[in-house]
Design a protein around this motif. Structure first.
Motif, PDB file in Angstrom:
ATOM      1  N   LEU A 108       0.826  -1.196   0.000  1.00 30.33           N
ATOM      2  CA  LEU A 108       0.000   0.000   0.000  1.00 30.33           C
ATOM      3  C   LEU A 108       0.866   1.254   0.000  1.00 30.33           C
ATOM      4  O   LEU A 108       1.891   1.317   0.688  1.00 30.33           O
ATOM      5  CB  LEU A 108      -0.900   0.020   1.231  1.00 30.33           C
ATOM      6  CG  LEU A 108      -1.815  -1.195   1.425  1.00 30.33           C
ATOM      7  CD1 LEU A 108      -2.598  -1.055   2.718  1.00 30.33           C
ATOM      8  CD2 LEU A 108      -2.760  -1.362   0.246  1.00 30.33           C
ATOM      9  N   SER A 109       0.440   2.237  -0.771  1.00 32.54           N
ATOM     10  CA  SER A 109       1.000   3.584  -0.721  1.00 32.54           C
ATOM     11  C   SER A 109      -0.203   4.497  -0.516  1.00 32.54           C
ATOM     12  O   SER A 109      -0.795   5.011  -1.464  1.00 32.54           O
ATOM     13  CB  SER A 109       1.742   3.912  -2.017  1.00 32.54           C
ATOM     14  OG  SER A 109       2.262   5.218  -1.972  1.00 32.54           O
ATOM     15  N   GLY A 110      -0.586   4.679   0.741  1.00 34.64           N
ATOM     16  CA  GLY A 110      -1.901   5.200   1.069  1.00 34.64           C
ATOM     17  C   GLY A 110      -2.047   6.700   1.103  1.00 34.64           C
ATOM     18  O   GLY A 110      -3.169   7.206   1.121  1.00 34.64           O
ATOM     19  N   HIS A 111      -0.933   7.469   1.085  1.00 39.44           N
ATOM     20  CA  HIS A 111      -1.065   8.934   1.132  1.00 39.44           C
ATOM     21  C   HIS A 111       0.148   9.592   0.489  1.00 39.44           C
ATOM     22  O   HIS A 111       0.885  10.349   1.104  1.00 39.44           O
ATOM     23  CB  HIS A 111      -1.281   9.427   2.561  1.00 39.44           C
ATOM     24  CG  HIS A 111      -0.170   9.165   3.532  1.00 39.44           C
ATOM     25  ND1 HIS A 111       0.491   7.981   3.613  1.00 39.44           N
ATOM     26  CD2 HIS A 111       0.392   9.971   4.485  1.00 39.44           C
ATOM     27  CE1 HIS A 111       1.399   8.045   4.573  1.00 39.44           C
ATOM     28  NE2 HIS A 111       1.366   9.250   5.110  1.00 39.44           N
ATOM     29  N   THR A 112       0.326   9.343  -0.816  1.00 37.72           N
ATOM     30  CA  THR A 112       1.547   9.793  -1.488  1.00 37.72           C
ATOM     31  C   THR A 112       1.489  11.248  -1.921  1.00 37.72           C
ATOM     32  O   THR A 112       2.403  12.024  -1.670  1.00 37.72           O
ATOM     33  CB  THR A 112       1.824   8.946  -2.735  1.00 37.72           C
ATOM     34  OG1 THR A 112       0.742   9.107  -3.653  1.00 37.72           O
ATOM     35  CG2 THR A 112       1.957   7.486  -2.381  1.00 37.72           C
ATOM     36  N   GLY A 113       0.438  11.619  -2.613  1.00 35.17           N
ATOM     37  CA  GLY A 113       0.364  12.979  -3.129  1.00 35.17           C
ATOM     38  C   GLY A 113       1.011  13.167  -4.481  1.00 35.17           C
ATOM     39  O   GLY A 113       0.822  14.200  -5.112  1.00 35.17           O
ATOM     40  N   PHE A 114       1.784  12.196  -4.959  1.00 35.06           N
ATOM     41  CA  PHE A 114       2.367  12.312  -6.294  1.00 35.06           C
ATOM     42  C   PHE A 114       2.777  10.935  -6.805  1.00 35.06           C
ATOM     43  O   PHE A 114       2.881   9.973  -6.052  1.00 35.06           O
ATOM     44  CB  PHE A 114       3.567  13.266  -6.305  1.00 35.06           C
ATOM     45  CG  PHE A 114       4.656  12.888  -5.331  1.00 35.06           C
ATOM     46  CD1 PHE A 114       5.694  12.056  -5.721  1.00 35.06           C
ATOM     47  CD2 PHE A 114       4.653  13.386  -4.035  1.00 35.06           C
ATOM     48  CE1 PHE A 114       6.703  11.715  -4.828  1.00 35.06           C
ATOM     49  CE2 PHE A 114       5.656  13.059  -3.140  1.00 35.06           C
ATOM     50  CZ  PHE A 114       6.682  12.222  -3.535  1.00 35.06           C
ATOM     51  N   ILE A 115       2.999  10.871  -8.118  1.00 38.74           N
ATOM     52  CA  ILE A 115       3.416   9.645  -8.805  1.00 38.74           C
ATOM     53  C   ILE A 115       4.818   9.880  -9.348  1.00 38.74           C
ATOM     54  O   ILE A 115       5.067  10.878 -10.022  1.00 38.74           O
ATOM     55  CB  ILE A 115       2.472   9.319  -9.987  1.00 38.74           C
ATOM     56  CG1 ILE A 115       1.025   9.227  -9.519  1.00 38.74           C
ATOM     57  CG2 ILE A 115       2.902   8.040 -10.687  1.00 38.74           C
ATOM     58  CD1 ILE A 115       0.753   8.117  -8.559  1.00 38.74           C
ATOM     59  N   SER A 116       5.769   8.977  -9.070  1.00 41.32           N
ATOM     60  CA  SER A 116       7.123   9.196  -9.566  1.00 41.32           C
ATOM     61  C   SER A 116       7.914   7.902  -9.555  1.00 41.32           C
ATOM     62  O   SER A 116       7.612   6.968  -8.818  1.00 41.32           O
ATOM     63  CB  SER A 116       7.850  10.244  -8.712  1.00 41.32           C
ATOM     64  OG  SER A 116       8.143   9.717  -7.433  1.00 41.32           O
ATOM     65  N   ASP A 117       8.945   7.873 -10.385  1.00 41.69           N
ATOM     66  CA  ASP A 117       9.868   6.737 -10.387  1.00 41.69           C
ATOM     67  C   ASP A 117      10.605   6.644  -9.063  1.00 41.69           C
ATOM     68  O   ASP A 117      10.892   5.556  -8.569  1.00 41.69           O
ATOM     69  CB  ASP A 117      10.873   6.877 -11.535  1.00 41.69           C
ATOM     70  CG  ASP A 117      10.229   6.681 -12.904  1.00 41.69           C
ATOM     71  OD1 ASP A 117       9.155   6.049 -12.962  1.00 41.69           O
ATOM     72  OD2 ASP A 117      10.782   7.185 -13.896  1.00 41.69           O
ATOM     73  N   SER A 118      10.935   7.814  -8.469  1.00 39.26           N
ATOM     74  CA  SER A 118      11.703   7.797  -7.228  1.00 39.26           C
ATOM     75  C   SER A 118      10.913   7.185  -6.079  1.00 39.26           C
ATOM     76  O   SER A 118      11.500   6.729  -5.095  1.00 39.26           O
ATOM     77  CB  SER A 118      12.139   9.221  -6.853  1.00 39.26           C
ATOM     78  OG  SER A 118      11.020  10.023  -6.545  1.00 39.26           O
ATOM     79  N   ARG A 119       9.594   7.163  -6.184  1.00 39.75           N
ATOM     80  CA  ARG A 119       8.761   6.528  -5.167  1.00 39.75           C
ATOM     81  C   ARG A 119       8.383   5.096  -5.559  1.00 39.75           C
ATOM     82  O   ARG A 119       7.543   4.474  -4.907  1.00 39.75           O
ATOM     83  CB  ARG A 119       7.488   7.338  -4.939  1.00 39.75           C
ATOM     84  CG  ARG A 119       7.725   8.721  -4.361  1.00 39.75           C
ATOM     85  CD  ARG A 119       8.339   8.653  -2.964  1.00 39.75           C
ATOM     86  NE  ARG A 119       7.441   8.000  -2.025  1.00 39.75           N
ATOM     87  CZ  ARG A 119       6.490   8.609  -1.345  1.00 39.75           C
ATOM     88  NH1 ARG A 119       6.306   9.905  -1.504  1.00 39.75           N
ATOM     89  NH2 ARG A 119       5.732   7.951  -0.506  1.00 39.75           N
ATOM     90  N   ASP A 120       8.994   4.594  -6.631  1.00 38.95           N
ATOM     91  CA  ASP A 120       8.719   3.232  -7.106  1.00 38.95           C
ATOM     92  C   ASP A 120       7.239   3.026  -7.399  1.00 38.95           C
ATOM     93  O   ASP A 120       6.681   1.935  -7.191  1.00 38.95           O
ATOM     94  CB  ASP A 120       9.201   2.185  -6.097  1.00 38.95           C
ATOM     95  CG  ASP A 120      10.714   2.081  -6.049  1.00 38.95           C
ATOM     96  OD1 ASP A 120      11.324   1.913  -7.121  1.00 38.95           O
ATOM     97  OD2 ASP A 120      11.287   2.172  -4.954  1.00 38.95           O
ATOM     98  N   SER A 121       6.591   4.062  -7.934  1.00 31.95           N
ATOM     99  CA  SER A 121       5.160   3.961  -8.230  1.00 31.95           C
ATOM    100  C   SER A 121       4.866   2.841  -9.216  1.00 31.95           C
ATOM    101  O   SER A 121       3.883   2.105  -9.068  1.00 31.95           O
ATOM    102  CB  SER A 121       4.652   5.297  -8.779  1.00 31.95           C
ATOM    103  OG  SER A 121       4.810   6.327  -7.826  1.00 31.95           O
ATOM    104  N   ARG A 122       5.714   2.701 -10.217  1.00 36.25           N
ATOM    105  CA  ARG A 122       5.511   1.643 -11.207  1.00 36.25           C
ATOM    106  C   ARG A 122       5.557   0.265 -10.550  1.00 36.25           C
ATOM    107  O   ARG A 122       4.716  -0.596 -10.811  1.00 36.25           O
ATOM    108  CB  ARG A 122       6.574   1.757 -12.299  1.00 36.25           C
ATOM    109  CG  ARG A 122       6.515   0.642 -13.352  1.00 36.25           C
ATOM    110  CD  ARG A 122       7.651   0.788 -14.344  1.00 36.25           C
ATOM    111  NE  ARG A 122       7.523   2.025 -15.091  1.00 36.25           N
ATOM    112  CZ  ARG A 122       6.827   2.136 -16.223  1.00 36.25           C
ATOM    113  NH1 ARG A 122       6.215   1.068 -16.732  1.00 36.25           N
ATOM    114  NH2 ARG A 122       6.756   3.280 -16.855  1.00 36.25           N
ATOM    115  N   ARG A 123       6.543   0.042  -9.701  1.00 28.85           N
ATOM    116  CA  ARG A 123       6.686  -1.275  -9.072  1.00 28.85           C
ATOM    117  C   ARG A 123       5.528  -1.568  -8.117  1.00 28.85           C
ATOM    118  O   ARG A 123       5.104  -2.717  -7.979  1.00 28.85           O
ATOM    119  CB  ARG A 123       8.019  -1.371  -8.326  1.00 28.85           C
ATOM    120  CG  ARG A 123       9.230  -1.428  -9.251  1.00 28.85           C
ATOM    121  CD  ARG A 123      10.445  -1.899  -8.492  1.00 28.85           C
ATOM    122  NE  ARG A 123      10.291  -3.265  -8.034  1.00 28.85           N
ATOM    123  CZ  ARG A 123      11.050  -3.836  -7.100  1.00 28.85           C
ATOM    124  NH1 ARG A 123      11.983  -3.118  -6.485  1.00 28.85           N
ATOM    125  NH2 ARG A 123      10.854  -5.081  -6.747  1.00 28.85           N
TER     126      ARG A 123
END
Length: 750
Positions: A590-605
């Motif tokens: 779960l990534s329950g309160h990110t606020g943004f989508i990015s490679d650095s946050r491993d959103s794709r994975r």
């Protein structure tokens, strides 16, 4: 650490009573209804008086309770009482002139004042222990002061009871413990017993048996308004899925964390909203002079601003979208959000021992797991309280759930499923000092089993500071970076170790290392050489500490028990290792309160392993729409379609985080009231609490009850209708993620 210290006046709202059988209840101001025969009442009817207007007839004499001045007597005509539930089966008897039936003592005021003084002394002594505990070698002294504070605090109720031992039946102007009555079934009627003393209600001697006769002429007890009408959706959609959105990150007990006096207010109080959201001066001082945290973090205030401390009924200065130290999830506001389509809520029990220790004012112990236990009980009591207002056990919209199947049944029944999670620095006490872990594998297994039995289903293994499980994500904000760095040193004895962002981000899937603990000498040298880490202003850095060997064990142990993994605060290397494990074990994260989508946050994975990414809606609605559009684009890249795409809202409300401000163009292009819910079944007008009328166009999301307004505002934006399709799939998506986690539990053989 010592046991939980609880202030009587704020926290112990024990549960609560209910509303039911509307045919029984003559609405206040309506015509006099006939007496309901006792023989027609079931055992559950002791809940049926909730929020209704009744006269009370004594069976033996056939006469009614009547209030005259400050006395109570039997008469041919009875006083109509508004029956305000305080807990399941417990009530306040509220008179038309706004007073209360009570077992009262002439010494009550003095007893309350002395009890409060004793509590304050106990909290101060214990608070001194918490401050001393910042110095790790001084923990024995700190524990001694904590124990002394508990001992002092424990005498307050005993002193108060002794002073008020002699009580008589009468009328009081304000509710106190003597005004709470337990109603239960008895032969041919009901017994009425003073909850605090155990004294049965008696007129002219012997304890009586009573029946309640529906009546008119009551003054309703103060309460916030819903300003919403209609029947929320229940059942399944045509494709067999549930309908509604998920709140994936929030804190019902946030104002009880950090010692209980940094933030003010509660989601409920047994004496109602005047006490749950009364005057914050009790915590924030005259004119809010002690509210230093909000003075710093509230974007709408200058440093150390005065504010009007009065809540109910005026609420001039709070709640507001920018204030982060005033409670924003009162139960009626929660109900309004549920009527707007909220069907699954992940409530994170939250704690930070260091912040708690630093803040001098407190009424609870700073031990993180003690704080989490206290907040868990608060949520259980909240469920009972809502049940009490709405007709009895199980009848409320708010249902704590312990499995995906149970959550699905609750949502299909049109109610809101509430999942318990944690977000704290040292889950189960698994901190580290000078790189020496403060827990073992055996301790982890025992605590995971114990807390699983207590209902915990989602865990942040890492939060703001390093711990025995791994390294935290470093913030890019310079001010917060300095604060967190100082906290990490106090908690662990060393600063963050750092590496360049490019080096951390380049770690490919499957190759994130598991870190072995450093030796104490190496850690001390790091501390000497490493203060402070590289500034985010001069170069991008990430935490060099990944997931430790103990952290690796912890993540696998969570998966073995079907507990969902929260990743938002894990450092880059730690998160990459968690994702490696999740992929190997075929579970989502779960990534329950990110606020943004990015490679650095491993959103794709995260999407690749079937995880959920939710927005942090801390800016006006167009930003949330843009977030969902970015997520749609990434999901199409990963999966080639959006058939399974869903995203929730992770408000972080009560978590020292702002809510959305009004749109800049709201005056020219406002949300028009009244408006309909997304499914068109509920009509909303401006929400009214006391004398305050809330309007999204002016106030933004000042409290949780304005999320239906926020969603309606989303629908007005370009791309909003499409974005809402994915938002309202999120309850179903969370259930499917949970079902996969439970399948991994079965595979593990547990």
């Amino acid at each position: 650490m010592s046991s939980i210290r609880i202030a009587r006046s704020v926290l112990f709202s024990v549960g609560v009573v209910a509303v039911a059988a509307t045919l029984l209840l003559g609405a206040c101001g309506g015509s006099r209804a006939p007496e309901v025969p006792v023989s027609d009442m079931s055992a559950g009817d002791r809940y049926a008086m909730a929020n209704g207007c009744f006269a009370v007839r004594e069976l033996r004499s056939g006469r009614f309770l009547a209030v005259a001045g400050g006395t109570v007597r039997l008469a041919d005509t009875g006083t109509p009482f508004f029956m305000k539930p305080t807990a399941l089966g417990r009530y306040l008897f509220y008179t038309p002139d706004q007073r209360f039936l009570a077992m009262t003592s002439p010494n009550q005021t003095a007893a309350d004042a002395l009890g409060d003084l004793v509590d304050a002394v106990g909290a101060s002594v214990g608070g001194g222990g918490d401050v001393i505990a910042l110095v790790n070698p001084a923990l024995p002294v700190a524990d001694g002061l904590n124990d002394a504070g508990d001992a002092i605090d424990g005498t307050g109720d005993a002193i108060e009871a002794a002073i008020t031992a002699q009580r008589t039946l009468g009328i009081v102007d304000a509710p106190n413990d003597g005004a709470e009555w337990t109603v239960d079934t008895a032969d041919q009627g009901f017994s009425i017993v003073a909850t605090a003393t155990g004294d049965a209600l008696a007129i002219d001697g012997a304890p009586g048996r009573f029946v309640f006769v529906a009546q008119s002429g009551c003054t309703p007890y103060p309460e916030a308004q819903l300003n919403a009408t209609g029947e929320p959706f229940k059942g399944r959609l045509a494709d067999g899925t549930v309908f509604g959105y998920a709140e994936t990150h929030m804190h019902l007990g946030g104002t009880e964390a950090l010692g209980g006096r940094l933030g003010y207010g509660s989601p409920f109080h047994k004496f109602g909203i005047p006490h749950a959201l009364g005057n914050c001066a009790v915590d924030h001082g005259p004119s809010g002079a002690f509210d230093a945290l909000d003075a710093i973090v509230n974007p709408d205030k200058a440093f150390f601003p005065p504010h009007d401390t009065q809540g109910w009924p005026t609420f001039r200065d709070w709640p507001s979208h920018g204030s982060q130290t005033h409670h924003q999830t009162y139960w009626v506001w929660l109900k309004r959000a549920w009527m707007g389509g909220l069907r699954l809520m992940v409530n994170h029990l939250v704690a930070n021992e260091v912040i708690c220790q630093i803040w001098p004012l407190k009424q609870h112990d700073c031990d993180e797991m003690d704080s989490i236990a206290l907040q868990r009980q608060l949520v259980l009591d909240l469920q009972d309280y809502i049940d009490a207002q709405e007709g009895g056990p199980g009848k409320g919209f708010f249902r704590i759930v312990y499995s995906a199947a149970e959550a699905r049944r609750v949502i299909e029944d049109g109610k809101m499923a509430v999942v318990l999670g944690t977000e704290n620095e040292k889950i189960f006490g698994c901190g580290e000092f000078l790189d020496v872990p403060e827990c073992t594998r055996e301790h982890i297994d025992a605590e995971l089993d114990r807390w699983y039995d207590l209902g915990l289903r989602a865990i942040f293994p890492i939060h703001l500071f390093d711990n025995a499980l791994g390294g935290t994500r470093l913030t890019e904000d310079p001010a917060l970076s300095a604060v967190y760095q100082g906290g990490n040193i106090l908690e662990t004895g060393h600063p963050y170790a750092t590496i360049p962002c490019a080096e951390a981000d380049a770690t490919p899937p499957g190759q994130a290392p598991t870190q072995t603990p450093r030796g104490i000498i190496d850690t001390v040298l790091l501390t000497i050489r490493g203060l402070p880490p590289a500034s985010p202003l001069t170069g991008c850095v990430q935490n060099a500490r990944g997931l430790t060997e103990l952290g690796d064990y912890f993540i696998n142990a969570m998966i073995d028990r079907g507990i969902l993994i929260e990743t938002d605060h894990s450092g880059t290397l730690a998160r990459k290792r968690i994702l490696d494990i999740a992929k190997a074990r075929d579970v989502p994260v779960l990534s329950g309160h990110t606020g943004f989508i990015s490679d650095s946050r491993d959103s794709r994975r995260i999407l690749e392993v079937g995880g959920i990414i939710s927005n942090l809606p801390d800016e006006p609605s167009p930003v949330t729409v843009a977030f969902i559009q970015d997520l749609i684009a990434l999901y199409r890249e990963v999966h080639g379609n959006t058939e399974r795409l869903a995203t929730g809202l992770g408000s972080d409300i009560n978590g020292i985080h702002v809510q959305a401000a009004p749109r800049q163009d709201a005056a020219q292009n406002p949300l028009i009231y009244p408006f309909k819910s997304y499914d068109g079944r509920v009509v909303f007008d401006r929400q009214v609490t006391g004398e305050r009328v809330f309007d999204l166009n002016v106030d933004g999301v000042a409290h949780y009850g304005l999320y239906p307004d926020f969603i309606a505002d989303m629908q007005m934006q370009p791309g909003g209708p499409e974005a809402l399709q994915y938002l309202f799939r999120s309850a179903e998506a969370y259930l499917r993620a949970w079902e996969r986690a439970e399948a991994a539990r079965k595979k593990s053989g547990r």
